[in-house]
Design a protein around this motif. Structure first.
Motif, PDB file in Angstrom:
ATOM      1  N   ILE A  40       0.833  -1.204   0.000  1.00 46.36           N
ATOM      2  CA  ILE A  40       0.000   0.000   0.000  1.00 46.36           C
ATOM      3  C   ILE A  40       0.873   1.261   0.000  1.00 46.36           C
ATOM      4  CG2 ILE A  40      -1.617   1.321   1.445  1.00 46.36           C
ATOM      5  CD1 ILE A  40      -3.004  -1.361   2.066  1.00 46.36           C
ATOM      6  N   GLU A  43       1.901   2.018  -3.519  1.00 42.22           N
ATOM      7  CA  GLU A  43       0.782   2.578  -4.304  1.00 42.22           C
ATOM      8  C   GLU A  43       0.507   4.032  -3.901  1.00 42.22           C
ATOM      9  OE1 GLU A  43      -1.594  -1.705  -4.814  1.00 42.22           O
ATOM     10  OE2 GLU A  43      -2.224  -0.279  -3.297  1.00 42.22           O
ATOM     11  N   PHE A  44       0.615   4.281  -2.614  1.00 39.39           N
ATOM     12  CA  PHE A  44       0.421   5.636  -2.077  1.00 39.39           C
ATOM     13  C   PHE A  44       1.433   6.597  -2.730  1.00 39.39           C
ATOM     14  CE2 PHE A  44       1.848   8.481   1.524  1.00 39.39           C
ATOM     15  CZ  PHE A  44       0.717   9.275   1.606  1.00 39.39           C
ATOM     16  N   ALA A 257      -5.455   4.877   0.377  1.00 40.19           N
ATOM     17  CA  ALA A 257      -4.575   3.875   1.007  1.00 40.19           C
ATOM     18  C   ALA A 257      -5.283   3.230   2.187  1.00 40.19           C
ATOM     19  CB  ALA A 257      -3.272   4.539   1.452  1.00 40.19           C
ATOM     20  N   ARG A 260      -7.904   0.819   1.001  1.00 41.02           N
ATOM     21  CA  ARG A 260      -7.266  -0.412   0.496  1.00 41.02           C
ATOM     22  C   ARG A 260      -6.860  -1.333   1.638  1.00 41.02           C
ATOM     23  NH1 ARG A 260      -3.532   3.050  -2.996  1.00 41.02           N
ATOM     24  NH2 ARG A 260      -4.823   3.360  -4.830  1.00 41.02           N
TER      25      ARG A 260
END
Ligand code: PCA
Length: 321
Positions: A40, A43-44, A257, A260
């Motif tokens: 995560i 991705e953040f 985030a 997720r």
């Protein structure tokens, strides 16, 4: 000589001018790439890079490769790095509000854990702010259960064992279980078991599966004692220096985030528990007696926690209840 110096200065000047456009930020995280919180985090960082057209470029340094886990809070606070990820429980000695995260049997399913987080967030945010940090998002772990080398029916079966601790609250828990707490970081778990530094631990199915727990223990008793979280925090000054638009991009990426995490953890919890069983670990439900013994310890810990900071902890508990 002078010419050379002038040229060098010009070059440096040019370098800094272009660097002003893109902010290079560093984000140390405690856990390795196989973990949901780390996925995560990548991705953040990507969302922020895209959302700011590359103006904020965050490098994620996973697995405590840049900063050791216990030192991440200070690194963020002092601005040594612009942001970082921290397991909330390790800040338990800084202020009791952080202990909401490791109290046994206060919240044992994801719905309750989300409610507890909503209840605790204002107090956590206030405390982080006092320490010069801005809360961005939290990521939950699966519920924490008991790993041992033999079946456990009652607390008596654990008496005198060396129990891994990963926070002030889990050290206290180990004491109350009549075991000896020993602090061990995740990467050292396999070696700590095989050299006899620890005999038992309470952690998620994910940390057990990632560390191939079947190599050094045999039983997993699914007590689901609490659902802890990591937080991602920014240095307050570094965050405030950004434009309103940039701050909003980060806030939006943080909200995504967090969503997720709550969604993903439900999947990894089930998958990783299955992995433990597939690899030969005996996965079992706890006995009623063990649960009632542990519940009593949980009640003691809630009481002790509330006495430590009646105002803030009282606020968390009344919000939650
Ligand atoms: N794994 C981390 C934190 C909680 C978890 O499930 C650990 O064991 O340190």
């Amino acid at each position: 000589m002078f010419k050379q110096l002038a040229a060098a200065t010009l070059l440096t000047g040019a370098f800094f001018t272009s660097a002003v456009q893109a902010d290079q930020w560093h984000m140390p995280t405690p856990y390795g790439d196989a973990n949901l919180p780390t996925k995560i985090a990548y991705e953040f960082a990507e969302d922020i890079k895209n959302g700011t057209n590359g103006d904020i470029d965050i490098t994620v340094h996973s697995g405590a490769s840049l900063v050791k886990h216990p030192e991440i809070p200070r690194a963020v606070r002092t601005g040594q790095v612009q942001l970082g990820e921290i397991f909330i429980g390790i800040m338990g000695n800084t202020h009791p509000v952080f202990k909401h995260d490791n109290i046994p049997f206060l919240a044992t399913n994801f719905e309750d854990a989300e409610k507890l987080w909503e209840a605790a967030k204002p107090e956590v945010e206030k405390q982080l702010d006092k320490e010069g940090m801005t809360l961005l998002y939290a990521v939950p772990w699966p519920a924490q259960s008991l790993y041992t080398k033999a079946p456990v029916n009652t607390l008596k079966d654990l008496e005198g064992l060396k129990m891994r601790a990963y926070s002030p609250s889990t050290s206290r828990l180990a004491d109350l279980m009549n075991t000896t707490p020993t602090t061990v970081q995740v990467p050292e778990i396999p070696q700590a078991f095989s050299t006899g530094i620890i005999d038992a631990m309470i952690t998620s199915p994910s940390t057990g599966a990632n560390g191939q727990a079947w190599d050094y223990l045999s039983h997993y008793t699914d007590i689901k004692a609490w659902i802890p979280k990591n937080v991602v925090v920014a240095n307050k000054r570094a965050f405030r220096r950004l434009s309103d638009e940039q701050q909003q991009v980060i806030r939006d990426a943080a909200a995504a985030a967090e969503a997720r995490g709550w969604e993903g953890v439900r999947v990894t919890a089930a998958e990783d528990t299955a992995t433990l069983a597939e690899n030969g670990i005996t996965v079992s439900e706890p006995s009623a007696e063990l649960m009632s013994e542990l519940q009593k310890i949980g009640d003691i810990m809630v009481k002790e926690w509330e006495e430590e900071a009646p105002e803030e902890v009282g606020a968390i508990l009344s919000n939650y209840r």
